[in-house]
Write an enzyme that holds these catalytic residues in place. Structure first.
Site, PDB file in Angstrom:
ATOM      1  N   GLY A 109       1.700   2.782  -2.579  1.00 44.80           N
ATOM      2  CA  GLY A 109       1.339   3.629  -3.705  1.00 44.80           C
ATOM      3  C   GLY A 109       2.117   3.317  -4.963  1.00 44.80           C
ATOM      4  O   GLY A 109       2.607   4.238  -5.634  1.00 44.80           O
ATOM      5  N   SER A 110       2.219   2.030  -5.300  1.00 43.27           N
ATOM      6  CA  SER A 110       2.980   1.697  -6.502  1.00 43.27           C
ATOM      7  C   SER A 110       2.288   2.249  -7.754  1.00 43.27           C
ATOM      8  O   SER A 110       2.961   2.677  -8.694  1.00 43.27           O
ATOM      9  CB  SER A 110       3.182   0.187  -6.618  1.00 43.27           C
ATOM     10  N   SER A 111       0.959   2.297  -7.759  1.00 44.90           N
ATOM     11  CA  SER A 111       0.244   2.795  -8.953  1.00 44.90           C
ATOM     12  C   SER A 111       0.515   4.283  -9.162  1.00 44.90           C
ATOM     13  O   SER A 111       0.746   4.724 -10.294  1.00 44.90           O
ATOM     14  CB  SER A 111      -1.266   2.601  -8.815  1.00 44.90           C
ATOM     15  N   GLY A 131       0.826  -1.200   0.000  1.00 47.60           N
ATOM     16  CA  GLY A 131       0.000   0.000   0.000  1.00 47.60           C
ATOM     17  C   GLY A 131       0.863   1.255   0.000  1.00 47.60           C
ATOM     18  O   GLY A 131       0.445   2.320   0.445  1.00 47.60           O
ATOM     19  N   ASP A 182      -1.387  10.863  -3.092  1.00 47.03           N
ATOM     20  CA  ASP A 182      -0.288   9.941  -3.394  1.00 47.03           C
ATOM     21  C   ASP A 182       0.508  10.419  -4.605  1.00 47.03           C
ATOM     22  O   ASP A 182       1.738  10.309  -4.658  1.00 47.03           O
ATOM     23  CB  ASP A 182      -0.818   8.507  -3.601  1.00 47.03           C
ATOM     24  N   ALA A 185       3.098   5.959  -7.985  1.00 44.07           N
ATOM     25  CA  ALA A 185       4.525   6.161  -8.285  1.00 44.07           C
ATOM     26  C   ALA A 185       4.818   5.830  -9.747  1.00 44.07           C
ATOM     27  O   ALA A 185       5.542   6.568 -10.429  1.00 44.07           O
ATOM     28  CB  ALA A 185       5.387   5.316  -7.351  1.00 44.07           C
TER      29      ALA A 185
END
Ligand code: PMV
Length: 326
Positions: free
Chosen positions: A115-117, A113, A160, A119
């Site tokens: 925030g790979s999306s 969680g 994010d 980033a």
């Protein structure tokens, strides 16, 4: 494909952790978030053909290719959704010559969680601008990336995205109405992963439902969260940990009231207090993901968290925002 590559750039963007203000921020209130030193890397290479090609081992994308005119259409593999939409949104605003190949790697698991999306979205858009020699302000990057997130998941505050672009620790007002740095010199926080991936949209919807049936009460909670975020900002700047602990405790209470806690999260928070942490709270949507623990003393014993199926993760906060690697 190699012979048609014209130019390359490697970009990285950090993951994030919410410190204060989650959920209320979706409704236009402020929050505070910090960038973590776990990053997503995107290597972009220009192609002569009007194609997007994506490779990502963790997302099981092996030469996933699409004509630029087809982006966003038809079946899109789950792991390519943000990348494809980011490329589509960038080129519809700033057309590029030819196409682009993207090779994606990550320091961290998308399970945490962190925030790979967001980033990856930021790194892709930043890289495309760099490849085409386009100079954009942080706010212009934010607008393209935030649109991408909304196109895919339909809701979210954009905090994010802002954290991945600006980096460090930011004060952010829902939708990007205000984005500024919080000048922190220390952030004595430990992070514990619950082992359970939370679904942000489901939890936003859960809070939205409560807000619909208990409008006045939930609005009052949001207003109070907004006030405590402002106070937390001051406490962070002054390294006033006693005050910050109080505010974390209150914020956690509101999140419980909004219904995003879990039994495991309560157990992990209790364990934190039992082990002399100053305070602990959910970080992010709740329902799983991570908790943050304010601890100015000795490092917390990992075993007691493991007994509750929590894993202390070693990450540094206040990390650098999106940057060119090479
Ligand atoms: O755990 P995350 O990064 O999905 O945090 C969500 C925080 C929310 O306020 C619930 C949603 C948002 O977009 O701000």
């Amino acid at each position: 494909m190699k012979e048609s590559k014209l130019k390359k750039v490697k970009v990285s963007a950090p993951g994030k952790l919410m410190l204060f203000g989650e959920h209320a921020v979706v409704y236009g209130y402020p929050c505070i978030a910090t960038a973590v030193d776990q990053r997503i890397y995107v290597e972009l290479a220009k192609l002569r053909e009007s194609l997007m090609i994506v490779n990502s081992e963790s997302e099981e994308l092996d030469n996933y290719a699409k004509d630029l005119t087809e982006l966003g259409k038809g079946e899109v593999p789950k792991g390519a959704r943000f990348v494809e939409m980011a490329v589509k949104n960038y080129i519809s605003k700033y057309p590029i010559k030819g196409g682009v190949e993207l090779n994606i790697t990550a320091d961290f698991s998308s399970q945490f969680g962190f925030g790979s999306s967001s980033a990856v979205t930021v790194a892709v858009v930043y890289g495309l601008a760099r490849l085409s020699g386009k100079k954009l302000s942080n706010k212009e990057f934010f607008d393209i990336c935030f649109k991408t997130v909304l196109d895919i998941q339909g809701k979210g505050s954009g905090y994010d995205i802002a954290t991945a672009i600006w980096g460090k620790t930011v004060y952010f007002v829902g939708g990007g109405k205000k984005i500024r740095y919080v000048p922190v010199s220390k952030l004595p926080m430990e992070i514990c992963y619950t082992g359970r991936k939370a679904d942000t949209v489901t939890l936003i919807d859960k809070v939205g439902k409560l807000k619909n049936s208990q409008k006045e009460l939930v609005n009052d909670i949001f207003v109070s969260i907004g006030k405590l975020v402002d106070k937390a900002c001051q406490a962070l700047i002054k390294n006033d940990w006693t005050r910050l602990a109080e505010l974390m405790q209150i914020n956690e209470g509101y999140l419980e009231a909004l219904g995003v806690g879990t039994k495991q999260i309560s157990n992990l928070i209790s364990v934190s207090y039992e082990n002399k942490a100053l305070a602990a709270k959910i970080s992010g949507a709740g329902g799983g993901d991570c908790i943050i623990i304010l601890n100015t003393g000795k490092k917390l014993p990992k075993e007691v968290y493991l007994k509750q199926k929590g894993v202390i993760i070693d990450v540094k906060t206040n990390a650098e925002g999106v940057r060119i690697e090479s």
